[in-house]
Design a protein around this motif. Structure first.
Motif, mmCIF file in Angstrom:
data_model
loop_
_atom_site.group_PDB
_atom_site.id
_atom_site.type_symbol
_atom_site.label_atom_id
_atom_site.label_comp_id
_atom_site.label_asym_id
_atom_site.label_seq_id
_atom_site.Cartn_x
_atom_site.Cartn_y
_atom_site.Cartn_z
ATOM 1 N N VAL A 81 -18.149 -17.875 -39.515
ATOM 2 C CA VAL A 81 -16.779 -17.939 -39.010
ATOM 3 C C VAL A 81 -15.836 -17.484 -40.126
ATOM 4 N N VAL A 82 -14.921 -16.610 -39.771
ATOM 5 C CA VAL A 82 -13.927 -16.088 -40.711
ATOM 6 C C VAL A 82 -12.630 -16.869 -40.547
ATOM 7 N N LYS A 83 -12.040 -17.299 -41.644
ATOM 8 C CA LYS A 83 -10.719 -17.922 -41.659
ATOM 9 C C LYS A 83 -9.780 -16.996 -42.413
ATOM 10 N N ALA A 84 -8.656 -16.598 -41.769
ATOM 11 C CA ALA A 84 -7.802 -15.582 -42.392
ATOM 12 C C ALA A 84 -6.335 -15.825 -42.093
ATOM 13 N N GLU A 85 -5.506 -15.431 -43.055
ATOM 14 C CA GLU A 85 -4.067 -15.367 -42.855
ATOM 15 C C GLU A 85 -3.677 -13.899 -42.818
ATOM 16 N N LEU A 86 -3.089 -13.460 -41.693
ATOM 17 C CA LEU A 86 -2.768 -12.055 -41.491
ATOM 18 C C LEU A 86 -1.257 -11.892 -41.379
ATOM 19 N N PRO A 87 -0.716 -10.762 -41.805
ATOM 20 C CA PRO A 87 0.747 -10.600 -41.848
ATOM 21 C C PRO A 87 1.388 -10.640 -40.475
ATOM 22 N N ASP A 88 2.597 -11.176 -40.439
ATOM 23 C CA ASP A 88 3.366 -11.306 -39.204
ATOM 24 C C ASP A 88 4.808 -10.925 -39.494
ATOM 25 N N GLY A 89 5.251 -9.806 -38.954
ATOM 26 C CA GLY A 89 6.605 -9.340 -39.196
ATOM 27 C C GLY A 89 7.582 -9.663 -38.090
ATOM 28 N N ASN A 90 7.177 -10.482 -37.136
ATOM 29 C CA ASN A 90 8.044 -10.825 -36.011
ATOM 30 C C ASN A 90 9.215 -11.691 -36.449
ATOM 31 N N LEU A 91 10.218 -11.790 -35.583
ATOM 32 C CA LEU A 91 11.260 -12.778 -35.767
ATOM 33 C C LEU A 91 10.621 -14.162 -35.852
ATOM 34 N N SER A 92 11.177 -15.025 -36.686
ATOM 35 C CA SER A 92 10.663 -16.387 -36.709
ATOM 36 C C SER A 92 10.943 -17.032 -35.353
ATOM 37 N N PRO A 93 9.953 -17.647 -34.740
ATOM 38 C CA PRO A 93 10.164 -18.223 -33.415
ATOM 39 C C PRO A 93 11.160 -19.371 -33.460
ATOM 40 N N GLY A 94 12.075 -19.383 -32.511
ATOM 41 C CA GLY A 94 13.117 -20.405 -32.489
ATOM 42 C C GLY A 94 12.657 -21.673 -31.812
ATOM 43 N N GLN A 95 11.627 -22.306 -32.347
ATOM 44 C CA GLN A 95 11.116 -23.548 -31.763
ATOM 45 C C GLN A 95 12.008 -24.709 -32.169
ATOM 46 N N ALA A 96 12.325 -25.569 -31.207
ATOM 47 C CA ALA A 96 13.278 -26.648 -31.498
ATOM 48 C C ALA A 96 13.158 -27.756 -30.466
#
Length: 633
Positions: free
Chosen positions: A321-336
């Motif tokens: 099993v591979v564990k990875a952090e991959l780049p994300d250039g999206n807007l930060s999600p407005g969770q609230a």
């Protein structure tokens, strides 16, 4: 907290716009205006359209830059979804809609994960429009077919448009009705959309091109309606179609072996899996155990607890099993956390501010989230459209008239953009407690001998509506802090079906909501924040209705230059944050994923999509090795 980032509710639908799920991002309604080569006189004929700037891809491009054009086809990818499902209609708010319910559907145009505000012909070869954008003609491909092999025609697209405008979600019709004045079938493969004079220029072509074609023959034969639950999905033109399902437990979308668009340049290196399977689980902990056992094979990890402490099982240790952090250039999600503004107690901004002061993000991040998250601060975070500091000159030009008209507090002109309050390392920040206590005193909520605040004989009761057990770890400390303030607070945990029904009916105080903004906002903002949708909306769930915000939205929609649009969006962001209908939660700026080591992806991922079901692919040799080792059955 077990699940630090909330998965969107499958049944909280946002309108008619089909999710281009294989690209990992929704089609942006507001991404429009002039592009392409000049045609005869004032008629422009082009393969794509972008309001601001040049198109990234020319008409003769071979494939998207971020795909592997030689990616092999085959295999299965499987993921999980929470709760249950009882239908397949993504354009209706009734019931619990299945994951990937938009999978069969395509649109006249599409976006890409590296040019997300441009619209490229997909079901069309070219589009034609005059410089005044009074109409657009789409020249449709003559080889597009539905999944049964029957041809798609312009009549099917007109049928879809008419059906959505008659039966679609009220919030969509309230925001967009009247923008298109006429739809004409010019011949079987040409369709013309004419626009009203008041239709925003940047929204015109994107709106016209967005309606997914339905087979008129099938719909009339089966008497389908958009405003009803679908027990099975209708036919679409997409690369995948539903092949197997068991209500509430599992579903599989299989490749259409006769998919009309398999060899299009825009599809080269994409749609690589033979099957996409979704397994449903009641909660995240159960789902994680199932992943470790190999019951599904790809996991987007939304739990800080699991990410920090759970990935030490044998599959990780032996490399299967591979564990990875991959780049994300999206807007930060407005969770609230959001307030139900229809409840009288939340109509007082002092009450809302006081409640917001009691959420201690810093303590939660250090104690519960292992320091993996950042605080949501803006509806357009991770972009230059986020309001910062004092208003810019462009913002002032928009805000000053609203202040002069008495629609906005003058403080918005002289104070810095509202940021969430900082807290101490302890669970209860005593400074914030004192500030919140003073605000409630001013609002008339007085503490009684029993420590509970009352106004006009009524206690200040607040319930957090939540269906996920993983949120207990963050909500319960918040409840404890509110009780110290004298608020009669509690966690109201229900099952997913109850949560869905109660949010729709307005029977809630505070609930978690996610605001998914676009990089080029347009009329869809009315669905999120406009007074038109305050009474019944899956986006404007809080019931926001404010004339100043409506006015700023109109300014955003009408902006003709990129600078004007960004100034208007910053003014809107500043005003929304000052209104205080939310308590911002948290986000992380990378994709955290885990998967069995039989999937591969291009070395350079695009900025706006993870794309695991789009442009990743299956390595058959690695899969065979996993099975031989016993890592997978």
């Amino acid at each position: 907290m077990t699940h630090a980032v909330r998965r969107p509710r499958a049944t909280v639908l946002t309108g008619i716009l089909p999710q281009h799920w294989w690209a990992g991002s929704a089609l942006l309604v507001g991404a429009l205006m002039l592009a392409g080569q000049a045609g005869a006189q004032d008629l422009i004929k082009t393969h794509g359209y972008s309001y601001f700037g040049e198109l990234k891809y020319p008409a003769d491009f071979a494939h998207l830059d971020y795909v592997n054009p030689d990616a092999p086809k085959g295999g299965e990818i499987s993921e999980w979804a929470p709760g249950t499902f009882d239908g397949f209609n993504p354009y209706f708010r009734g019931g619990n809609t299945a994951a990937l319910s938009t999978a069969p559907f395509e649109a006249i145009v599409t976006t890409t994960a590296d040019d997300p505000t441009a619209l490229y012909c997909y079901l069309c070869t070219t589009m034609e429009y005059p410089e005044d954008l009074s109409y657009v003609i789409f020249n449709l491909r003559d080889d597009v077919t539905f999944s049964d092999g029957s041809p798609m025609t312009a009549d099917d697209i007109k049928f879809s448009y008419d059906t959505f405008m008659e039966q679609g979600l009220p919030e969509f019709r309230a925001a967009f009705e009247g923008q298109i004045t006429q739809v004409e079938v010019l011949d079987p493969h040409r369709i013309k959309f004419s626009f009203g004079e008041d239709a925003p220029r940047r929204d015109r072509i994107g709106l016209a091109a967005t309606f997914p074609p339905f087979s008129r023959a099938e719909w009339e034969r089966d008497e389908r309606r958009i405003d009803q639950t679908w027990e099975t999905p209708p036919m679409g033109t997409g690369p995948y179609m539903l092949t197997d399902f068991e209500y509430g437990r599992t579903l599989t979308y299989g490749r259409n072996p006769n998919f009309w668009g398999a060899d299009l340049p825009i599809n080269v290196g994409r749609n690589n899996f033979d099957a996409i399977r979704i397994e449903y689980f009641a909660d995240g902990d159960t789902a994680f155990e199932a992943f470790k056992a190999g019951e599904y094979t790809f996991r987007v990890e939304n739990s800080s607890l699991q990410w920090a402490t759970g990935y030490d099982f044998p599959g990780i240790q032996n490399g299967s099993v591979v564990k990875a952090e991959l780049p994300d250039g999206n807007l930060s999600p407005g969770q609230a956390f959001i307030f139900n503004l229809k409840d009288p107690k939340f109509q007082d901004p002092k009450v809302r501010e006081a409640i917001g002061l009691m959420f201690n993000f810093e303590w939660s991040n250090a104690t519960l989230f292992y320091g993996l998250y950042e605080r949501v601060t803006s509806f357009w975070g991770n972009s230059d459209m986020m309001a910062e500091g004092l208003p810019t000159e462009g913002e002032l030009a928009i805000l000053q008239p609203l202040v002069d008209a008495g629609q906005l507090d003058p403080a918005i002109l002289t104070e810095e953009a509202v940021m969430p309050p900082a807290s101490s390392d302890g669970q209860l920040d005593r400074g914030n407690l004192r500030r919140a206590s003073a605000l409630l005193d001013e609002a008339g909520w007085v503490t009684g001998d029993d420590g509970i605040r009352r106004k006009d004989g009524q206690t200040l009761d607040i319930a957090f509506l939540e269906s996920s057990p993983s949120f207990d770890r963050v909500i319960n400390p918040y409840v404890e802090n509110l009780k110290r303030l004298g608020v009669n607070a509690r966690l109201d945990r229900v099952d997913p079906a109850q949560e869905t029904e109660r949010t729709r009916s307005g029977d809630w105080d505070i609930v978690t909501h996610s605001f998914a903004m676009s990089l080029e906002p347009g009329t869809e903002l009315k669905q999120w924040f406009g007074s038109e949708t305050a009474e019944d909306s899956s986006r404007n769930l809080m019931g926001l209705a404010d004339p100043a915000i409506d006015s700023i939205i109109d300014t955003v929609v009408a902006a003709d230059t990129q600078d004007d649009m960004k100034s208007a969006v910053r003014a809107l962001d500043r005003t929304l944050r000052a209104y205080g209908f939310w308590v911002p939660e948290w986000f992380k700026g990378v994709h955290t994923v885990a998967y069995y080591d039989m999937y591969e992806h291009p070395e350079n991922l695009p900025p706006y999509a993870l794309g695991e079901t789009d442009f990743w692919w299956f390595n058959a040799e690695k899969a065979a090795a996993l099975k031989a080792s016993g890592a997978l059955r």
